[in-house]
Design a protein around this motif. Structure first.
Motif, PDB file in Angstrom:
ATOM      1  N   UNK A 111       0.694  -0.955   0.171  1.00 22.93           N
ATOM      2  CA  UNK A 111      -0.056  -0.051   0.002  1.00 22.93           C
ATOM      3  C   UNK A 111       0.816   1.281   0.122  1.00 22.93           C
ATOM      4  N   UNK A 112       0.463   2.411   0.744  1.00 22.16           N
ATOM      5  CA  UNK A 112       1.100   3.594   0.749  1.00 22.16           C
ATOM      6  C   UNK A 112       2.502   3.533   1.414  1.00 22.16           C
ATOM      7  N   UNK A 113       2.572   2.735   2.509  1.00 23.67           N
ATOM      8  CA  UNK A 113       3.513   2.660   3.237  1.00 23.67           C
ATOM      9  C   UNK A 113       4.969   2.242   2.431  1.00 23.67           C
ATOM     10  N   UNK A 114       4.634   1.053   1.871  1.00 28.46           N
ATOM     11  CA  UNK A 114       5.765   0.465   1.054  1.00 28.46           C
ATOM     12  C   UNK A 114       6.037   1.309  -0.324  1.00 28.46           C
ATOM     13  N   UNK A 115       5.116   1.893  -0.790  1.00 31.32           N
ATOM     14  CA  UNK A 115       4.974   3.061  -2.018  1.00 31.32           C
ATOM     15  C   UNK A 115       5.931   4.145  -1.424  1.00 31.32           C
ATOM     16  N   UNK A 116       5.810   4.556  -0.159  1.00 33.43           N
ATOM     17  CA  UNK A 116       6.630   5.707   0.080  1.00 33.43           C
ATOM     18  C   UNK A 116       8.167   5.371   0.393  1.00 33.43           C
ATOM     19  N   UNK A 117       8.457   3.987   0.775  1.00 34.67           N
ATOM     20  CA  UNK A 117       9.615   3.254   0.830  1.00 34.67           C
ATOM     21  C   UNK A 117      10.519   3.179  -0.337  1.00 34.67           C
TER      22      UNK A 117
END
Length: 584
Positions: A84-90
């Motif tokens: 989701x968005x956390x992995x995307x930001x990583x």
């Protein structure tokens, strides 16, 4: 096993295989049960070939840079799966590298489930699915991707994947991003519906290479043939080995020197007498630019720094580029009279062919220039060789690169060198003296840590090659080495990492001195860039990936240590050598 259910996840993974994806570099999360199940069914039923091989990466940046490294060396985009968005930001920094380096990578991220009472399979059942539900997940990456979309139904998931890949691989290439909620990825699907022949899924090839129009070809060819001091500047033309061949052909026709400006590829053989050298953050005039009356800039984002080393004011300038307007750069200006969007190999072939037909305006001037440039090249090479001599007790970066070069020259292995040496970028280029297209590459962007995953991707792409990363100690730490070294061990992708260990960040110090040469930081040597107490950099790799590791601090240790490290890699063990160069 019973017959595996055919779901949107199944169709999605099949579509990746159909578009040529061989590896999915994955950091799985709560949004991927459909994908996990699809792989498990395929493995249990002996049907794993339907899907790309999954490479598990404990950190998203390693996953993304591995996919990028593979694509950089093969031209074939791979896929990344993140949470989701956390992995995307990583993946943010590595996504920047692929965007700026024009490398095709497909990213799939889950999305928080959109139901919460069990209305569909995959409905919310973990607290994190409320916390990770954001207003615009796709907006996180929109400034860096060529295409983003949401998978809303399995009925057209293959259309979306094929379209995304077509856009990713069409020049200028770049990353693309798809999201899909759990309920959609879990949905049962009729295979006939996903594979409807009306979609013509095998007809999504990238756009064919663009060429120069005849008038532009004539104008540039005429300018080059009549120039007294022509110059070609390039940065990333070497992404296509054919372009390197055509560049050499054009340069030799008219004895045109080639300057590599901020090169992220090998663009021109370093030993060629027409090679005019390299420039990075050059703070003084570059002689080749200062003298040129006609400049052809081909595939380059920063052909010069206007404040420090611009071409002469009356120079005629022409731009040929896959991305001539740099539309993703808000501030950019080159005072060219022609900007042409064209494939470099195609355009250079057109120019060389036209010049073949017409010949130089003054053949004697061309031969005089050829002789003069060859003599200058020899003098520059001799000066560089003198800088390679050891200066005990310090290990200079020049000596280190020269020793590595001499070792690699004795090996039969094809060698691929990844450079992320930052303040030693120019040293690596000047002293490695690479000559083979594809043998020296950088990230393409400015986010550090790319080498760690890219080395894995490079080794997967070329299993028989010796992959060597030349990095600063800051770059090494940015690469999440514990994660990268673990992945390398699990998937048998041993590589050599050589660290220019100056125990700090040299580049921020140089940047400060460039703006405030006599400021307080310079006066008091107070830059906040040191890495004391020193970390055991090879020890990280040894602990996480069983790597061979050593730290050295004297010139007498360099040759033997590098040889031992290479032998370890050839025997199947990653190696990390931390070399103490002069401290920041």
């Amino acid at each position: 096993m019973s017959t595996a259910p055919y779901t949107t996840s199944t169709a999605f993974l099949e579509a990746l295989t159909e578009t040529g994806v061989e590896y999915v570099f994955a950091n799985l999360g709560s949004d991927h049960p459909g994908i996990v199940e699809a792989y498990a069914h395929a493995n249990a039923n002996g049907d794993a070939h339907r899907f790309p091989k999954m490479i598990i990466c404990p950190h998203e940046s390693v996953a993304f840079s591995a996919a990028q490294g593979y694509a950089q060396l093969t031209g074939r985009p791979q896929a990344v799966i993140v949470h989701v968005e956390c992995g995307t930001q990583n993946i943010g920094g590595m996504l920047h590298n692929a965007a700026k380096g024009r490398t095709p990578v497909l990213v799939f991220a889950g999305a928080s489930p959109f139901t919460q009472y069990g209305e569909h399979t995959g409905s919310r059942n973990e607290f994190i699915q409320w916390i990770q539900d954001v207003h615009d997940q796709r907006g996180i990456v929109r400034g860096y991707t060529k295409y983003d979309n949401e998978i809303r139904t399995g009925a057209n998931v293959k259309q979306l994947v094929h379209r995304a890949m077509q856009i990713a691989t069409s020049q200028p290439a770049g990353p693309v991003y798809l999201v899909g909620a759990r309920e959609v990825m879990e949905a049962r699907l009729d295979p006939a519906e996903a594979n409807d022949p009306r979609y013509h899924l095998n007809r999504t090839a990238p756009i064919a290479p663009a060429a120069l129009d005849p008038r532009t070809t004539d104008t540039i060819a005429r300018a080059l043939t009549h120039a007294r001091n022509p110059l070609i500047v390039t940065s990333y033309l070497g992404r296509d080995p054919r372009a390197v061949t055509q560049l050499q052909r054009l340069a030799e026709h008219l004895a045109i020197p080639v300057l590599e400006s901020v090169p992220m590829r090998l663009n021109f053989p370093a030993d060629h007498p027409l090679h005019a050298g390299y420039q990075w953050n050059t703070q003084e005039p570059t002689p080749a630019l200062a003298e040129a009356d006609t400049v052809l800039a081909v595939d380059t984002d920063v052909p010069w720094i206007p404040l420090s080393n611009p071409p002469r004011p009356d120079a005629r300038i022409f731009v040929i580029d896959t991305d001539p307007l740099k539309e993703q750069m808000p501030l950019w200006h080159v005072p060219a009279e022609i900007f042409a969007r064209a494939d470099a190999a195609t355009a250079l072939d057109q120019l060389a062919t036209r010049i073949d037909d017409t010949g130089p305006a003054d053949p004697d001037a061309v031969e005089e220039r050829r002789s003069r440039l060859s003599a200058h090249h020899d003098r520059r090479r001799q000066a560089l060789a003198e800088n390679e001599q050891p200066h005990p007790p310090a290990i200079t970066p020049q000596h280190l690169v020269a020793q590595l070069r001499d070792l690699l020259d004795t090996l039969d292995d094809d060698t691929i060198v990844l450079t992320e040496a930052i303040s030693n970028y120019q040293t690596v280029n000047e002293h490695l003296r690479a000559t083979r297209p594809g043998s020296l590459i950088g990230s393409g962007g400015g986010s550090l840590g790319w080498h760690a995953g890219a080395a894995i991707g490079a080794k997967l792409a070329h299993p028989d090659a010796l992959v060597v990363s030349l990095v600063g100690d800051g770059s090494y730490l940015f690469g999440v080495p514990a994660s990268a070294q673990w992945v390398a061990r699990r998937y048998n992708t041993p590589t050599l990492t050589v660290i220019f260990d100056n125990r700090g960040w040299k580049s921020p110090k140089l940047s400060t001195l460039g703006v405030h040469p006599d400021g307080a930081a310079a006066t008091h040597d107070d830059f906040n860039t040191g890495f004391d107490p020193e970390a055991d950099l090879p020890g990280i790799a040894t602990a996480a990936g069983g790597a061979w590791g050593r730290t050295i601090d004297h010139p007498d240790q360099v040759a033997d240590t590098l040889k031992e490290a290479v032998e370890a890699v050839r025997a199947g063990q990653s190696a990390v050598v931390s070399v103490h160069v002069p401290k920041v």
